[in-house]
Design an enzyme around this catalytic site. Structure first.
Site, PDB file in Angstrom:
ATOM      1  N   VAL A 154       2.115  61.421   2.358  1.00  0.00           N
ATOM      2  CA  VAL A 154       0.947  60.998   3.135  1.00  0.00           C
ATOM      3  C   VAL A 154       1.011  59.488   3.332  1.00  0.00           C
ATOM      4  O   VAL A 154       1.341  58.744   2.408  1.00  0.00           O
ATOM      5  CB  VAL A 154      -0.362  61.391   2.407  1.00  0.00           C
ATOM      6  CG1 VAL A 154      -1.580  60.843   3.131  1.00  0.00           C
ATOM      7  CG2 VAL A 154      -0.450  62.907   2.264  1.00  0.00           C
ATOM      8  N   THR A 191       4.870  56.108   3.269  1.00  0.00           N
ATOM      9  CA  THR A 191       4.157  57.221   2.632  1.00  0.00           C
ATOM     10  C   THR A 191       4.157  57.112   1.114  1.00  0.00           C
ATOM     11  O   THR A 191       4.962  56.398   0.517  1.00  0.00           O
ATOM     12  CB  THR A 191       4.795  58.574   3.028  1.00  0.00           C
ATOM     13  OG1 THR A 191       6.129  58.632   2.522  1.00  0.00           O
ATOM     14  CG2 THR A 191       4.807  58.760   4.534  1.00  0.00           C
ATOM     15  N   ASP A 192       3.249  57.889   0.503  1.00  0.00           N
ATOM     16  CA  ASP A 192       3.203  57.978  -0.951  1.00  0.00           C
ATOM     17  C   ASP A 192       4.089  59.148  -1.402  1.00  0.00           C
ATOM     18  O   ASP A 192       4.817  59.738  -0.594  1.00  0.00           O
ATOM     19  CB  ASP A 192       1.764  58.117  -1.451  1.00  0.00           C
ATOM     20  CG  ASP A 192       1.056  59.370  -0.940  1.00  0.00           C
ATOM     21  OD1 ASP A 192       1.724  60.329  -0.493  1.00  0.00           O
ATOM     22  OD2 ASP A 192      -0.188  59.394  -0.998  1.00  0.00           O
ATOM     23  N   GLN A 193       4.028  59.517  -2.666  1.00  0.00           N
ATOM     24  CA  GLN A 193       4.882  60.583  -3.193  1.00  0.00           C
ATOM     25  C   GLN A 193       4.588  61.951  -2.588  1.00  0.00           C
ATOM     26  O   GLN A 193       5.424  62.841  -2.634  1.00  0.00           O
ATOM     27  CB  GLN A 193       4.764  60.660  -4.711  1.00  0.00           C
ATOM     28  CG  GLN A 193       5.393  59.472  -5.406  1.00  0.00           C
ATOM     29  CD  GLN A 193       5.276  59.571  -6.918  1.00  0.00           C
ATOM     30  OE1 GLN A 193       4.433  60.280  -7.449  1.00  0.00           O
ATOM     31  NE2 GLN A 193       6.151  58.850  -7.605  1.00  0.00           N
TER      32      GLN A 193
END
Length: 148
Positions: free
Chosen positions: A25, A20-22
């Site tokens: 997501v 995931t990103d920050q």
């Protein structure tokens, strides 16, 4: 399950933090990793593995094209189901179609397709041996999934 009755194979996954990103997501490229997991498990369910194809028969399934359509985001710790099926099978080319669902509600998150060329270790295309071709058969009416 025989090839004649198998329309698809399903693999369950859980989104890892590293995917995931920050914002939590899933980063887009991870869907292609999940497609590979689904593809390898489909092949394993047919009674052989990529490794067996490579070591015993010098058959490598090389990705020539890959597409993904993102419908809804997956997020950290989501339970997912990857549905994989053979969309097209020829002597030197195999196409797989994928659907990624969020569980337990079954919401469709992404669809994709990969096209693979059968190659030897030397990188030259070759025909898939008959022992695999008879197992890697496209399900009736399921080619051209992207056109829908």
């Amino acid at each position: 399950m025989t090839t004649e009755t198998m329309s698809h194979h399903e693999t369950n996954l859980r989104v890892r933090y590293a995917e995931t990103d920050q914002l939590g997501v899933v980063y887009h490229s991870n869907y292609f990793v999940w497609f590979e997991v689904g593809r390898a498990e489909l092949i394993r369910s047919l009674g052989f593995s990529y490794k067996q194809m490579e070591t015993e028969d010098d058959c490598h399934i090389v990705v020539a094209e890959a597409h993904c359509r993102y419908h809804h985001p997956a997020r950290y710790d989501d339970a997912l189901r990857v549905r994989t099926r053979i969309a097209e099978s020829q002597k030197r080319v195999i196409k797989f179609f994928y659907e990624v669902f969020h569980e337990p509600e079954g919401r469709l998150l992404a669809t994709g397709e990969t096209t693979h060329v059968i190659c030897g270790r030397d990188g030259r295309s070759k025909s898939l041996p008959q022992k695999y071709r008879r197992l890697l058969v496209a399900s009736p009416g399921e080619s051209s999934e992207r056109k829908k």
